[in-house]
Scaffold this motif. Structure first.
Motif, PDB file in Angstrom:
ATOM      1  N   THR A   8      -0.894  11.086  -7.245  1.00  0.00           N
ATOM      2  CA  THR A   8      -2.206  10.824  -6.631  1.00  0.00           C
ATOM      3  C   THR A   8      -3.282  10.667  -7.695  1.00  0.00           C
ATOM      4  O   THR A   8      -4.142   9.781  -7.617  1.00  0.00           O
ATOM      5  N   ASN A  11      -2.847   7.265  -9.408  1.00  0.00           N
ATOM      6  CA  ASN A  11      -3.315   6.160  -8.556  1.00  0.00           C
ATOM      7  C   ASN A  11      -4.836   6.145  -8.449  1.00  0.00           C
ATOM      8  O   ASN A  11      -5.467   5.090  -8.442  1.00  0.00           O
ATOM      9  N   TYR A  87      -4.697   0.345  -3.470  1.00  0.00           N
ATOM     10  CA  TYR A  87      -4.473   1.160  -2.285  1.00  0.00           C
ATOM     11  C   TYR A  87      -3.752   2.417  -2.744  1.00  0.00           C
ATOM     12  O   TYR A  87      -2.566   2.392  -3.063  1.00  0.00           O
ATOM     13  N   GLU A  88      -4.460   3.518  -2.868  1.00  0.00           N
ATOM     14  CA  GLU A  88      -3.953   4.711  -3.534  1.00  0.00           C
ATOM     15  C   GLU A  88      -2.719   5.305  -2.866  1.00  0.00           C
ATOM     16  O   GLU A  88      -1.885   5.951  -3.516  1.00  0.00           O
ATOM     17  N   LYS A  89      -2.557   5.079  -1.571  1.00  0.00           N
ATOM     18  CA  LYS A  89      -1.452   5.713  -0.858  1.00  0.00           C
ATOM     19  C   LYS A  89      -0.091   5.250  -1.363  1.00  0.00           C
ATOM     20  O   LYS A  89       0.853   6.052  -1.504  1.00  0.00           O
ATOM     21  N   ASP A  90       0.028   3.930  -1.655  1.00  0.00           N
ATOM     22  CA  ASP A  90       1.313   3.437  -2.152  1.00  0.00           C
ATOM     23  C   ASP A  90       1.232   2.898  -3.579  1.00  0.00           C
ATOM     24  O   ASP A  90       2.201   2.352  -4.116  1.00  0.00           O
TER      25      ASP A  90
END
Length: 402
Positions: A8, A11, A87-90
């Motif tokens: 996290t 990213n 897009y930090e999630k992926d």
């Protein structure tokens, strides 16, 4: 030992780097549309590719209204204006589209934005320079092609709304090479005629077709025009530099005619209505004034010295009549009472008794004699009868015994 970071954190760090990059925050990317999907939420997900690579892209629903003027389809060559973010999630980066235009129009759009910014900074769009559109224009100039649908729409609507309006067409090129100078000549020629309004425009088309109305010389000709100008270029969604400079922008040539030509029949109908309203108001006002005048006349008559004297005279006559009646009635009552008293006195009068055979006996001085004891023999007395007086001498006195 080197620092250890979470996925996290990595990213997020990369995302912040993208956000701080000026070029990535305002970038134009051209390519071919693929994997285009319209989501129920209103977002559009697609990929932008060329011969050497592919980048994921998304246009959020909030940007579609102003940023996309056509249906996005597979295989289209486009230019996407927006920013690149992570897009930090992926952990994947993608292109966030704010505006999408077809590739052939990309350069023209860039020129459009540059000229728009330049003229706006020069003050050509400022509302303080906007001239009001006359409400009752009768002489209207039209700067457009003589064979296009625009002039036909303007003529049709003008004839329907007001058959007394005069249209002055100055035909000119509205697209292609030489169109911009031709439009400028038309505007200046119509401006010299001292008309009420000038309509500048044409029907719809692509940005290339409408480009003559995005030229700086046309914009300055519109700005320098002494006659109020209505811009009517293309359809409702089409905007040109002329629209921003003109005194009024109409969505279409038909809408321009609606703005410029006042509805004669509606005007006559309103005029008749106002006449009736005014007549009704005048009638009420006249009636109220007449009533006031009659009231004032009545007051004047009431306070007129002549009328006051007449009223006083009538009152005096009435009072005199009443006094006469009261005096007459009083005298009649007095006379009646006097007659009653006279009758009573007459009944008690000695003369009345004398007339019935009696006599009034008195001394020589007239004092009555009512007793035998008041006289002596040989004394004279007087007897008053109805028709004269008798002098008698007493020879004998005989007093009655009680």
């Amino acid at each position: 030992m080197a620092s250890i970071y979470t996925v996290t954190q990595v990213n997020r760090y990369i995302s912040q780097m993208f956000q701080q990059d000026f070029m990535l925050n305002n970038i134009s990317v051209k390519g071919e549309i693929s994997n285009c999907k319209y989501h129920n939420s209103g977002h559009i997900y697609f990929s932008l590719k060329d011969d050497g690579g592919v980048v994921s892209a998304v246009m959020f629903a909030g940007n579609r209204h102003n940023g996309l003027k056509f249906q996005l389809e597979e295989g289209q060559k486009v230019v996407v204006l927006g920013n690149v973010g992570v897009y930090e999630k992926d952990g994947k980066y993608q292109l966030y589209a704010k505006q999408i235009i077809l590739e052939g129009t990309g350069l023209l759009y860039q020129r459009f934005e540059q000229l728009k910014k330049k003229l706006e900074e020069m003050g050509l769009f400022d509302s303080m320079y906007k001239k009001p559109i006359p409400a009752f224009a009768t002489r209207i100039g039209v700067c457009t092609a003589k064979t296009g649908a625009a002039i036909q729409d303007i003529i049709h609507i003008s004839a329907r709304r007001n058959p007394f309006v005069q249209l002055y067409l100055y035909p000119c090129l509205v697209q292609g090479e030489g169109a911009a100078p031709d439009i400028v000549n038309a505007i200046r020629a119509l401006d010299r005629m001292g008309l009420d309004i000038i309509i500048v425009g044409r029907g719809g088309g692509s940005i290339e077709d409408l480009w003559a109305f995005n030229e700086e010389i046309v914009a300055k000709a519109v700005f320098d025009c002494n006659t109020p100008v209505i811009s009517a270029v293309g359809h409702e969604t089409d905007w040109t530099i002329t629209d921003f400079v003109a005194d009024k922008r109409a969505a279409t040539p038909s809408a321009a005619a609606e703005l410029a030509v006042f509805d004669y029949y509606d005007f006559v109908e309103k005029q008749d209505h106002y006449k009736k309203v005014l007549a009704s108001y005048m009638l009420r006002k006249t009636s109220a004034c007449r009533s006031k005048i009659e009231t004032y006349e009545a007051k004047i008559q009431r306070y007129n010295p002549k009328n006051q004297l007449t009223n006083k005279k009538i009152y005096l006559q009435d009072l005199s009549t009443r006094i006469s009646e009261i005096f007459y009635n009083m005298m009649r009552d007095k006379k009646h009472r006097l007659e009653m008293y006279a009758e009573k006195l007459n009944g008690m009068s000695p003369l009345n008794r004398i007339s019935k055979g009696f006599a009034y006996v008195s001394y020589k001085d007239g004092k009555p004699l009512n007793s035998v004891r008041q006289v002596s023999e040989e004394e004279k007395i007087f007897l008053r009868l109805r028709d004269g007086t008798i002098t008698a001498q007493i020879t004998d006195i005989c007093e009655e015994q009680k």
